[in-house]
Design an enzyme around this catalytic site. Structure first.
Site, PDB file in Angstrom:
ATOM      1  N   LYS A  90      13.471 -33.936   6.029  1.00  0.00           N
ATOM      2  CA  LYS A  90      14.833 -34.473   5.875  1.00  0.00           C
ATOM      3  C   LYS A  90      14.735 -35.924   5.435  1.00  0.00           C
ATOM      4  O   LYS A  90      14.063 -36.736   6.087  1.00  0.00           O
ATOM      5  CB  LYS A  90      15.620 -34.395   7.184  1.00  0.00           C
ATOM      6  CG  LYS A  90      17.046 -34.934   7.002  1.00  0.00           C
ATOM      7  CD  LYS A  90      17.868 -34.807   8.272  1.00  0.00           C
ATOM      8  CE  LYS A  90      17.779 -36.015   9.157  1.00  0.00           C
ATOM      9  NZ  LYS A  90      18.812 -37.022   8.992  1.00  0.00           N
ATOM     10  N   ASP A 134      20.133 -35.649   3.314  1.00  0.00           N
ATOM     11  CA  ASP A 134      21.208 -35.914   4.283  1.00  0.00           C
ATOM     12  C   ASP A 134      21.957 -37.178   3.870  1.00  0.00           C
ATOM     13  O   ASP A 134      21.772 -38.242   4.447  1.00  0.00           O
ATOM     14  CB  ASP A 134      20.576 -36.062   5.676  1.00  0.00           C
ATOM     15  CG  ASP A 134      21.624 -36.175   6.775  1.00  0.00           C
ATOM     16  OD1 ASP A 134      22.792 -35.838   6.522  1.00  0.00           O
ATOM     17  OD2 ASP A 134      21.252 -36.604   7.884  1.00  0.00           O
ATOM     18  N   LYS A 145      25.468 -37.292   3.321  1.00  0.00           N
ATOM     19  CA  LYS A 145      26.824 -37.324   3.882  1.00  0.00           C
ATOM     20  C   LYS A 145      27.870 -37.865   2.895  1.00  0.00           C
ATOM     21  O   LYS A 145      28.532 -38.878   3.149  1.00  0.00           O
ATOM     22  CB  LYS A 145      26.844 -38.163   5.168  1.00  0.00           C
ATOM     23  CG  LYS A 145      25.933 -37.608   6.265  1.00  0.00           C
ATOM     24  CD  LYS A 145      26.081 -38.358   7.574  1.00  0.00           C
ATOM     25  CE  LYS A 145      25.297 -37.776   8.722  1.00  0.00           C
ATOM     26  NZ  LYS A 145      23.843 -37.867   8.652  1.00  0.00           N
ATOM     27  N   ASP A 185      34.200 -38.816  -0.508  1.00  0.00           N
ATOM     28  CA  ASP A 185      34.976 -39.579  -1.493  1.00  0.00           C
ATOM     29  C   ASP A 185      36.012 -38.635  -2.091  1.00  0.00           C
ATOM     30  O   ASP A 185      36.147 -37.506  -1.613  1.00  0.00           O
ATOM     31  CB  ASP A 185      34.023 -40.152  -2.559  1.00  0.00           C
ATOM     32  CG  ASP A 185      34.535 -41.470  -3.134  1.00  0.00           C
ATOM     33  OD1 ASP A 185      35.739 -41.544  -3.468  1.00  0.00           O
ATOM     34  OD2 ASP A 185      33.752 -42.426  -3.248  1.00  0.00           O
ATOM     35  N   THR A 230      28.143 -37.717  16.182  1.00  0.00           N
ATOM     36  CA  THR A 230      27.952 -37.738  17.640  1.00  0.00           C
ATOM     37  C   THR A 230      28.032 -39.153  18.201  1.00  0.00           C
ATOM     38  O   THR A 230      28.044 -39.345  19.407  1.00  0.00           O
ATOM     39  CB  THR A 230      26.612 -37.085  18.044  1.00  0.00           C
ATOM     40  OG1 THR A 230      25.620 -37.549  17.154  1.00  0.00           O
ATOM     41  CG2 THR A 230      26.696 -35.585  17.991  1.00  0.00           C
ATOM     42  N   ARG A 290      11.390 -38.266  15.568  1.00  0.00           N
ATOM     43  CA  ARG A 290      10.377 -39.054  16.276  1.00  0.00           C
ATOM     44  C   ARG A 290       9.338 -38.283  17.085  1.00  0.00           C
ATOM     45  O   ARG A 290       8.180 -38.730  17.118  1.00  0.00           O
ATOM     46  CB  ARG A 290      11.078 -40.114  17.138  1.00  0.00           C
ATOM     47  CG  ARG A 290      11.702 -41.204  16.267  1.00  0.00           C
ATOM     48  CD  ARG A 290      12.740 -41.993  16.998  1.00  0.00           C
ATOM     49  NE  ARG A 290      13.917 -41.162  17.299  1.00  0.00           N
ATOM     50  CZ  ARG A 290      14.977 -41.579  17.968  1.00  0.00           C
ATOM     51  NH1 ARG A 290      15.020 -42.820  18.410  1.00  0.00           N
ATOM     52  NH2 ARG A 290      15.998 -40.780  18.189  1.00  0.00           N
TER      53      ARG A 290
HETATM   54  O1  C5P Z   1      14.039 -38.840  15.859  1.00  0.00           O
HETATM   55  P1  C5P Z   1      15.095 -37.807  16.154  1.00  0.00           P
HETATM   56  O2  C5P Z   1      14.527 -36.421  16.382  1.00  0.00           O
HETATM   57  O3  C5P Z   1      16.068 -38.223  17.212  1.00  0.00           O
HETATM   58  O4  C5P Z   1      15.882 -37.718  14.765  1.00  0.00           O
HETATM   59  C1  C5P Z   1      16.998 -36.908  14.597  1.00  0.00           C
HETATM   60  C2  C5P Z   1      17.530 -37.031  13.199  1.00  0.00           C
HETATM   61  O5  C5P Z   1      18.783 -36.353  13.156  1.00  0.00           O
HETATM   62  C3  C5P Z   1      17.798 -38.449  12.719  1.00  0.00           C
HETATM   63  O6  C5P Z   1      17.586 -38.453  11.300  1.00  0.00           O
HETATM   64  C4  C5P Z   1      19.248 -38.661  13.055  1.00  0.00           C
HETATM   65  O7  C5P Z   1      19.880 -39.582  12.215  1.00  0.00           O
HETATM   66  C5  C5P Z   1      19.811 -37.268  12.795  1.00  0.00           C
HETATM   67  N1  C5P Z   1      21.049 -36.967  13.496  1.00  0.00           N
HETATM   68  C6  C5P Z   1      21.185 -37.022  14.885  1.00  0.00           C
HETATM   69  N2  C5P Z   1      22.366 -36.709  15.467  1.00  0.00           N
HETATM   70  C7  C5P Z   1      23.387 -36.337  14.705  1.00  0.00           C
HETATM   71  C8  C5P Z   1      23.272 -36.264  13.318  1.00  0.00           C
HETATM   72  C9  C5P Z   1      22.065 -36.591  12.748  1.00  0.00           C
HETATM   73  O8  C5P Z   1      20.242 -37.344  15.586  1.00  0.00           O
HETATM   74  N3  C5P Z   1      24.509 -36.001  15.277  1.00  0.00           N
END
Ligand code: C5P
Length: 237
Positions: free
Chosen positions: A36, A64, A66, A69, A124, A215
């Site tokens: 992603k 991703d 988003k 417009d 979120t 992560r």
């Molecule tokens: O590192 P981690 O597993 O928390 O990353 C989750 C990914 O999903 C990040 O790119 C974050 O921006 C994205 N994301 C999220 N919650 C959302 C939408 C997207 O954690 N509601």
């Protein structure tokens, strides 16, 4: 639309540097279903940066970005990114029915290799008080559900949702609607700043199709091994 493989994990490469993202992608090849790349990477490196990482990795990727417009502008942006051949692209459902229908139609122009267009419902980071501040009277869960159903009715392929919304959205939107789920943590992993997490197996049993995990993989000492362990946890091994 056939670009989602048996491995549902898309690893979030939340970084700006092309070299770092390429090196990470090379380590993950064979252990994740896709990558992603988000707004931060796209703003820093543009389509050329996306190409550099994804062509070398040879993995499906989720762009991703988003989009939000007027329909004409979103169609133009969609046409500009289709040559990159993403497997998934996000647009904001808050852009309204005409915007979603136009984006879905623009994606059809490339035929069977088209990306799945995935709707972002309620971020979120917003709680019910934030929604009230922007004029939405319902709660975040109901708003997300209503927007996901609208997205499906406008021809979108799926929606992003938190692990705790998956079961409700699956029931309301049917089996063919792709549910993309971040906030997933393998058993025993550090949850970081994610507040309401589920394990990959829990999220999949609740109805998720794509798991976005960042992560726990990218910050592991051995990212390839971390991704392999998640794949094995999902496979039940
Ligand atoms: O590192 P981690 O597993 O928390 O990353 C989750 C990914 O999903 C990040 O790119 C974050 O921006 C994205 N994301 C999220 N919650 C959302 C939408 C997207 O954690 N509601």
């Amino acid at each position: 639309m056939s670009q989602i493989t048996n491995n549902p994990v898309f690893c979030a490469l939340d970084m700006q540097e092309v070299d770092a993202a390429s090196a990470m992608a090379a380590q993950l090849s064979g252990y994740v279903g896709g990558l992603k790349l988000g707004l931060e990477f796209f703003m820093a490196n543009g389509p050329g940066g996306i190409r550099a990482v994804t062509e070398a990795a040879g993995l499906p990727f989720f762009l991703d970005i988003k989009l939000h417009d007027i329909p004409n502008t979103v169609v133009g942006a969609m046409r500009a990114i289709l040559p990159l051949k993403p497997a998934l692209v996000t647009i904001h459902t808050g852009g309204g029915p005409a915007m979603m229908e136009a984006a879905a139609k623009a994606a059809q122009e490339v035929g069977s290799e088209r990306p799945q267009i995935i709707g972002v419902t309620v971020l979120t980071s917003l709680d019910d008080a934030d929604l009230r501040a922007v004029g939405v009277s319902g709660n975040a869960g109901d708003q997300a559900l209503g927007l996901a159903q609208l997205a499906r009715d406008c021809g979108l392929d799926g929606a992003v949702c938190s692990p705790h919304e998956v079961a409700k959205l699956r029931e309301a939107c049917g089996p063919d609607f792709t549910l993309v789920v971040p906030g997933v943590r393998p058993s025993g992993a550090d949850v970081g700043d994610q507040k309401r997490v589920m394990t990959p197996t829990e999220a999949l049993s609740a109805g998720a199709d794509v798991l976005v995990i960042g992560r726990p993989i990218t910050q592991a000492i051995d990212p390839g091994a971390a991704a392999a362990a998640i794949a094995s946890e999902i496979a039940g091994g």
